[in-house]
Design a protein around this motif. Sequence first.
Motif, PDB file in Angstrom:
ATOM      1  N   TYR A  95      40.489  73.462  53.832  1.00 46.20           N
ATOM      2  CA  TYR A  95      40.111  74.102  52.581  1.00 46.20           C
ATOM      3  C   TYR A  95      39.789  75.572  52.807  1.00 46.20           C
ATOM      4  O   TYR A  95      40.156  76.433  52.003  1.00 46.20           O
ATOM      5  CB  TYR A  95      38.909  73.388  51.978  1.00 46.20           C
ATOM      6  CG  TYR A  95      38.569  73.842  50.581  1.00 46.20           C
ATOM      7  CD1 TYR A  95      37.500  74.701  50.336  1.00 46.20           C
ATOM      8  CD2 TYR A  95      39.333  73.424  49.503  1.00 46.20           C
ATOM      9  CE1 TYR A  95      37.205  75.121  49.055  1.00 46.20           C
ATOM     10  CE2 TYR A  95      39.033  73.836  48.222  1.00 46.20           C
ATOM     11  CZ  TYR A  95      37.969  74.675  48.004  1.00 46.20           C
ATOM     12  OH  TYR A  95      37.672  75.089  46.724  1.00 46.20           O
ATOM     13  N   SER A 103      42.509  84.725  49.438  1.00 47.63           N
ATOM     14  CA  SER A 103      41.745  85.974  49.418  1.00 47.63           C
ATOM     15  C   SER A 103      42.064  86.914  50.563  1.00 47.63           C
ATOM     16  O   SER A 103      41.857  88.103  50.442  1.00 47.63           O
ATOM     17  CB  SER A 103      40.245  85.669  49.475  1.00 47.63           C
ATOM     18  OG  SER A 103      39.888  84.757  48.493  1.00 47.63           O
ATOM     19  N   SER A 104      42.500  86.404  51.713  1.00 44.58           N
ATOM     20  CA  SER A 104      42.616  87.269  52.884  1.00 44.58           C
ATOM     21  C   SER A 104      44.037  87.579  53.302  1.00 44.58           C
ATOM     22  O   SER A 104      44.277  88.600  53.921  1.00 44.58           O
ATOM     23  CB  SER A 104      41.905  86.632  54.088  1.00 44.58           C
ATOM     24  OG  SER A 104      40.587  86.312  53.777  1.00 44.58           O
ATOM     25  N   LEU A 334      43.461  75.177  42.820  1.00 46.15           N
ATOM     26  CA  LEU A 334      42.642  74.838  43.975  1.00 46.15           C
ATOM     27  C   LEU A 334      41.270  74.480  43.419  1.00 46.15           C
ATOM     28  O   LEU A 334      40.572  75.338  42.886  1.00 46.15           O
ATOM     29  CB  LEU A 334      42.540  76.013  44.951  1.00 46.15           C
ATOM     30  CG  LEU A 334      41.810  75.703  46.251  1.00 46.15           C
ATOM     31  CD1 LEU A 334      42.602  74.703  47.080  1.00 46.15           C
ATOM     32  CD2 LEU A 334      41.582  76.963  47.062  1.00 46.15           C
ATOM     33  N   GLU A 335      40.926  73.191  43.535  1.00 44.37           N
ATOM     34  CA  GLU A 335      39.670  72.753  42.928  1.00 44.37           C
ATOM     35  C   GLU A 335      38.563  72.737  43.976  1.00 44.37           C
ATOM     36  O   GLU A 335      38.686  73.382  45.002  1.00 44.37           O
ATOM     37  CB  GLU A 335      39.884  71.386  42.283  1.00 44.37           C
ATOM     38  CG  GLU A 335      40.885  71.440  41.151  1.00 44.37           C
ATOM     39  CD  GLU A 335      40.935  70.153  40.344  1.00 44.37           C
ATOM     40  OE1 GLU A 335      40.245  69.194  40.733  1.00 44.37           O
ATOM     41  OE2 GLU A 335      41.645  70.126  39.334  1.00 44.37           O
ATOM     42  N   GLN A 336      37.501  71.986  43.686  1.00 43.57           N
ATOM     43  CA  GLN A 336      36.390  71.993  44.624  1.00 43.57           C
ATOM     44  C   GLN A 336      36.816  71.318  45.923  1.00 43.57           C
ATOM     45  O   GLN A 336      37.736  70.524  45.939  1.00 43.57           O
ATOM     46  CB  GLN A 336      35.185  71.209  44.099  1.00 43.57           C
ATOM     47  CG  GLN A 336      34.723  71.565  42.715  1.00 43.57           C
ATOM     48  CD  GLN A 336      35.323  70.638  41.690  1.00 43.57           C
ATOM     49  OE1 GLN A 336      36.487  70.276  41.783  1.00 43.57           O
ATOM     50  NE2 GLN A 336      34.542  70.285  40.721  1.00 43.57           N
TER      51      GLN A 336
ATOM     52  N   GLN B 130      31.496  84.955  46.585  1.00 44.68           N
ATOM     53  CA  GLN B 130      32.493  84.648  47.614  1.00 44.68           C
ATOM     54  C   GLN B 130      32.762  85.902  48.426  1.00 44.68           C
ATOM     55  O   GLN B 130      33.426  86.800  47.956  1.00 44.68           O
ATOM     56  CB  GLN B 130      33.795  84.143  46.968  1.00 44.68           C
ATOM     57  CG  GLN B 130      34.773  83.660  48.013  1.00 44.68           C
ATOM     58  CD  GLN B 130      36.123  83.235  47.469  1.00 44.68           C
ATOM     59  OE1 GLN B 130      36.976  82.825  48.217  1.00 44.68           O
ATOM     60  NE2 GLN B 130      36.336  83.354  46.169  1.00 44.68           N
ATOM     61  N   ARG B 132      34.625  86.715  50.896  1.00 39.56           N
ATOM     62  CA  ARG B 132      35.940  87.175  51.327  1.00 39.56           C
ATOM     63  C   ARG B 132      36.795  87.669  50.173  1.00 39.56           C
ATOM     64  O   ARG B 132      37.893  88.154  50.376  1.00 39.56           O
ATOM     65  CB  ARG B 132      36.668  86.073  52.089  1.00 39.56           C
ATOM     66  CG  ARG B 132      37.306  85.044  51.222  1.00 39.56           C
ATOM     67  CD  ARG B 132      37.840  83.896  52.040  1.00 39.56           C
ATOM     68  NE  ARG B 132      36.891  82.809  52.108  1.00 39.56           N
ATOM     69  CZ  ARG B 132      36.995  81.780  52.928  1.00 39.56           C
ATOM     70  NH1 ARG B 132      37.989  81.711  53.785  1.00 39.56           N
ATOM     71  NH2 ARG B 132      36.120  80.813  52.924  1.00 39.56           N
ATOM     72  N   ASP B 138      37.318  86.854  42.001  1.00 34.42           N
ATOM     73  CA  ASP B 138      37.202  86.098  43.249  1.00 34.42           C
ATOM     74  C   ASP B 138      35.829  86.285  43.877  1.00 34.42           C
ATOM     75  O   ASP B 138      35.135  85.343  44.224  1.00 34.42           O
ATOM     76  CB  ASP B 138      38.253  86.618  44.245  1.00 34.42           C
ATOM     77  CG  ASP B 138      39.314  85.581  44.529  1.00 34.42           C
ATOM     78  OD1 ASP B 138      40.207  85.880  45.338  1.00 34.42           O
ATOM     79  OD2 ASP B 138      39.229  84.485  43.951  1.00 34.42           O
ATOM     80  N   ASP B 143      35.570  81.762  39.456  1.00 32.98           N
ATOM     81  CA  ASP B 143      36.401  80.558  39.412  1.00 32.98           C
ATOM     82  C   ASP B 143      35.488  79.336  39.309  1.00 32.98           C
ATOM     83  O   ASP B 143      34.557  79.178  40.091  1.00 32.98           O
ATOM     84  CB  ASP B 143      37.255  80.500  40.692  1.00 32.98           C
ATOM     85  CG  ASP B 143      37.941  79.170  40.860  1.00 32.98           C
ATOM     86  OD1 ASP B 143      38.256  78.812  42.004  1.00 32.98           O
ATOM     87  OD2 ASP B 143      38.167  78.490  39.846  1.00 32.98           O
ATOM     88  N   TYR B 145      35.605  76.457  40.202  1.00 32.45           N
ATOM     89  CA  TYR B 145      35.516  75.545  41.348  1.00 32.45           C
ATOM     90  C   TYR B 145      34.768  76.150  42.520  1.00 32.45           C
ATOM     91  O   TYR B 145      34.555  75.486  43.518  1.00 32.45           O
ATOM     92  CB  TYR B 145      36.914  75.129  41.811  1.00 32.45           C
ATOM     93  CG  TYR B 145      37.669  74.406  40.733  1.00 32.45           C
ATOM     94  CD1 TYR B 145      38.792  74.964  40.153  1.00 32.45           C
ATOM     95  CD2 TYR B 145      37.241  73.164  40.276  1.00 32.45           C
ATOM     96  CE1 TYR B 145      39.472  74.305  39.150  1.00 32.45           C
ATOM     97  CE2 TYR B 145      37.910  72.506  39.278  1.00 32.45           C
ATOM     98  CZ  TYR B 145      39.033  73.075  38.720  1.00 32.45           C
ATOM     99  OH  TYR B 145      39.705  72.434  37.724  1.00 32.45           O
ATOM    100  N   TRP B 146      34.358  77.425  42.403  1.00 31.64           N
ATOM    101  CA  TRP B 146      33.646  78.035  43.520  1.00 31.64           C
ATOM    102  C   TRP B 146      32.192  77.559  43.474  1.00 31.64           C
ATOM    103  O   TRP B 146      31.532  77.690  42.466  1.00 31.64           O
ATOM    104  CB  TRP B 146      33.727  79.561  43.429  1.00 31.64           C
ATOM    105  CG  TRP B 146      33.064  80.203  44.579  1.00 31.64           C
ATOM    106  CD1 TRP B 146      31.884  80.882  44.592  1.00 31.64           C
ATOM    107  CD2 TRP B 146      33.509  80.165  45.932  1.00 31.64           C
ATOM    108  NE1 TRP B 146      31.571  81.277  45.852  1.00 31.64           N
ATOM    109  CE2 TRP B 146      32.550  80.858  46.708  1.00 31.64           C
ATOM    110  CE3 TRP B 146      34.627  79.626  46.578  1.00 31.64           C
ATOM    111  CZ2 TRP B 146      32.680  81.018  48.079  1.00 31.64           C
ATOM    112  CZ3 TRP B 146      34.753  79.795  47.934  1.00 31.64           C
ATOM    113  CH2 TRP B 146      33.790  80.481  48.668  1.00 31.64           C
ATOM    114  N   ARG B 229      24.203  71.762  43.779  1.00 36.65           N
ATOM    115  CA  ARG B 229      24.361  71.959  42.347  1.00 36.65           C
ATOM    116  C   ARG B 229      24.218  73.418  41.966  1.00 36.65           C
ATOM    117  O   ARG B 229      23.504  74.171  42.602  1.00 36.65           O
ATOM    118  CB  ARG B 229      23.276  71.159  41.603  1.00 36.65           C
ATOM    119  CG  ARG B 229      23.356  69.672  41.807  1.00 36.65           C
ATOM    120  CD  ARG B 229      24.575  69.093  41.174  1.00 36.65           C
ATOM    121  NE  ARG B 229      24.620  67.640  41.300  1.00 36.65           N
ATOM    122  CZ  ARG B 229      25.655  66.896  40.955  1.00 36.65           C
ATOM    123  NH1 ARG B 229      26.729  67.465  40.466  1.00 36.65           N
ATOM    124  NH2 ARG B 229      25.600  65.593  41.089  1.00 36.65           N
TER     125      ARG B 229
END
Lengths: 435, 597
Positions: A95, A103-104, A334-336, B130, B132, B138, B143, B145-146, B229
């Motif tokens: 993941y 991102s990279s 792309l989910e959790q 996030q 990166r 981003d 997002d 899901y982050w 959570r």
Amino acid sequence: MSKDQNSIGKSVVDLPANVTRSIFRNPLPTSDRGRAATSFTNFFLHIQPVRVSRQALRPSYTMGLGLISFFLFAILTATGVLLMFYYVPSTTQAYDRMLDLRSSVVFGVILRNMHRWAAHGMVACVFLHMCRVFFTGSYKPPREFNWVIGVCLFGLTLLSSFTGYLLPWDQLAFWAITVGTSIAGYAPLVGKAIKFILLGDATVGQEALLRFYVLHVVVLPLVLTIFVAVHFWRIRKDGGLAKPESEPAPKRVPVQVEIQDDPAPIMATGSIAVAAPARRFTIQGLVRGPLVKVGRLEEDTVFSWPNLLVAELFVLLLTIAGVMLVSFFFNAPLEQPVNVMHPPNPAKAPWYFLGLQEQVSYSAFWGGIGVPGIEVLLLLLLPYIDRGKEGVGRWFARQRIFANSIFLLFVIVNIYLIVIGTFFRGANWQFVSPF
Amino acid sequence: MRLALALVSVVVLAGSGAVVLKETKATWQDHQKAYFAQARLQAKSDAERASLESKAPKIEQTIVTAFGSSRVERCESCHIASDDPRFSSTSEPLRTHPYSAAMGDIYKDGHWERKHKFSEFGCTSCHDGQGRGLTKADAHGEDEYWPTPMLGYTVQADWKKDNATHLHGAEFMQANCAQCHKERTFAGTALVSRGRELFFKEGCFGCHRIQGISSGTIGPDLTEVGKERKLDYLWGHIADPRAYTPTSVMPQFKLSDEDKKALVIFLKSRRGGSPSDSSVDQYKVEASNATPVPESVAVVATAIIAAKTPEERGRQLIEGYACLSCHKLDDHDGGISPDLTREGLMRDHAWLMSHFQNPRSLISDSNMPSFALPQKDFDDMSAYLMTRTSALPAMTPAQTFQTLCARCHGENGNGKGPNAIYLDPAPRDLTRAEFMSTKPQLRLVSSIRDGVAGTSMPPWGKTLSDAQIQGVVDFVWSQYVKGKPRQIKARKLPDTNPVAMSADSVHRGEGIFLQRCTGCHGRKADGHGPNSIDITPRPRNLTNTAFVQSVSDRRLFESIEYGVDGTAMPSWIDYGLSQNDVGDIVNFIRSLNTSSK
């Protein structure tokens, strides 16, 4: 001395020509003979016939679906290899690698998108190609075995897509594969064994990820390539794309043939060669089948070079353009990260298996194994069951209305089930309205 | 074909160009160029100016390894001015990160020195997000899901709109300060401390475990809830538990927004160990906390002022242990659990002690936590409750109903009082005529007078006289039932089970039970069969020992053979069960309830 100088001078001037001539044994064709020659003097091109029927080139006949499927496979291989430089099939790293790709990595997003959408596209196009072949009756003799290979290719495509689906190791992937392998486990006698071999464990985990990775990246592409190669070979050997019986075959004019052992062709020297009914040939080989072209040139054919190649190039660029456009505007999901304690409700298989999942919701065995098994069996045996010889090479020929209707029904029902499974099923697989 | 080929080639070329442009022309480069331009204007020397002219944008990346896993932080690629004090009044992203003494920064010789240097701490250890990411969406974690969006700044698309308005503000970052600054009195984590206070004051400690703080077992373990959570879930679940977990028994506490915010910040700070601990240290902490004095006890113990009598001490304990965050006592009402105002008239000391030690020993499906408190505290609290014996003032039956019964049975008598969702079995729906009209009056009277064992229906016999009870029954009948008592044909029922108790009989009864009864009553006979979700009233929990032991064989026979009118219990005599079968079933049910729990 001058001779040496000349020859040295000549060889220096000839250098570029020498280089190109050493790579390309024949120059670009300028005559019909040359165009014919490209199709059997080139490694990549000699799979193609010298001449190809005009009907085969008509977009409305095949819509290029087989080619699109093949080019999508090529795009998948190319993007797949590039992705392999960044992806690691480990439950702890996969993941994070996907996040890095997003991102990279430069061009990471477009690369992954292209791979994802080309994969979905390939499943859809292979299915549509199968429909086209059915509706034009192109599985009839001598093409029965090629149809069987095609069905196998369809199965391999589904498997490739399925094995690749797990690799992002997010919630979407994990639970889709949990559902899919559970359905496989419903098979009687061998079901549990198959599931265990697929997963390498009782549940989806590191073993399954590694196995699916190896299958997806090595085994299935290799098997697919071999099957595709045989599929293309059989197209040639079966006489190209199926075409309708147009006018009855012209009466053969008996031609006297003299066979000489002298391999050198007889050339007219000085005197005018007499054009007589007698022709002279040297034996190249003996070919069985309806391929004897001697004395009869198909009227509605054109040279492969350049016509077929231009058409193929067009389809290739069209496929690339399509995949690129979709990948530019739509991101692959792309989910959790995987959380084994939190199954989504509902947990859905990939879209091409949602019809199956819908069927399974009625009956685990019949829906997941029985009915699909019968469908696959019928598909494989189709050319040996339906032995009528009429209606080949045309869309929805009247003579084949019965077969076409049944197949159309099969297509519609399956699409309908997939639509239900995708849009109309919510938590606990209850019926919900998507509006 | 040539034309088509030309067109599609153009599309491919244009597409490739667009892709390349998208990858190579990024917003962060624009931000850096703007920064260089502005810095050039403020440059004090030619050398500085020259170096800025030749600077090309590049990704500013820090790799932070101090806190466990190594993190990549690229926030400064856009926020390049964050350490440049000249940019304190520019707009984001080119603004200086604030300095403040509260964060430990020191002002010396005319300039600030940052305590939490970005090169050591990075950005995400305080702000989340996030690291990166190189685009705003981003990097800020927009997002959905982050798992860690920027605390107090970023709202994700799937967050409920009502909650989202409360989740902005830098104060949410205190949850992250508390990861390292764990001291209770740290000024920078004031809201974390307030949240911890509320965790005790509102009774959360009773149901939820947080390692080192509380040991409740009914609700989920919250030791790492901050890691698992997001703010939206924490806020929303406190504000309305059943919106997120439909089958939750968590009460909906009445809290102000400020209190909710403090609780959310406290819970968000629960990450299970500090990132500044090494993994070995974490184990040391766990080992030494093996049997701590529960903080819940310690906190209350220090707050109790010396009391003269056990009863007085008990009263203070009841308030200190947050009983009233659920129960009612005089004017203080948590709105969730029964009214204790006249508890001395309803229960005795022994009952109260057993109930304190384990509520489920007396009421099988109670959602009251088993508080792990010292025995003396239970004694004193029981002593106090036993003093609550004030008589009910004279009132009409209607008023009596509203005062004593409506809390559970609802002011409309339909079983939907404010407590009702927290009670299992649910309070009887008195408007259900088919049920009420087929039960003898004697049963209704005795239910009120003696209560119903194993349920939250208490005995009112000491609070109400027989005449008052009859008055209430008549009132209920006329006001709510609106039906006529139905004469039931005399039924042939045994008074005691004619089938003798034996292992064989139990085995047979179990067989029939598994075949016929588990659809509603469940395979564990606890009333949670798959059909039970759709039935009102819910199927009886047949492992409710107090209840089953209080019910006669005759009543069990009647319920099984002839069903229970007004419920989904069918009359099994119509489905082929003989009296012997029923006898076996009764023996089986009795066998589930032999031990006195």
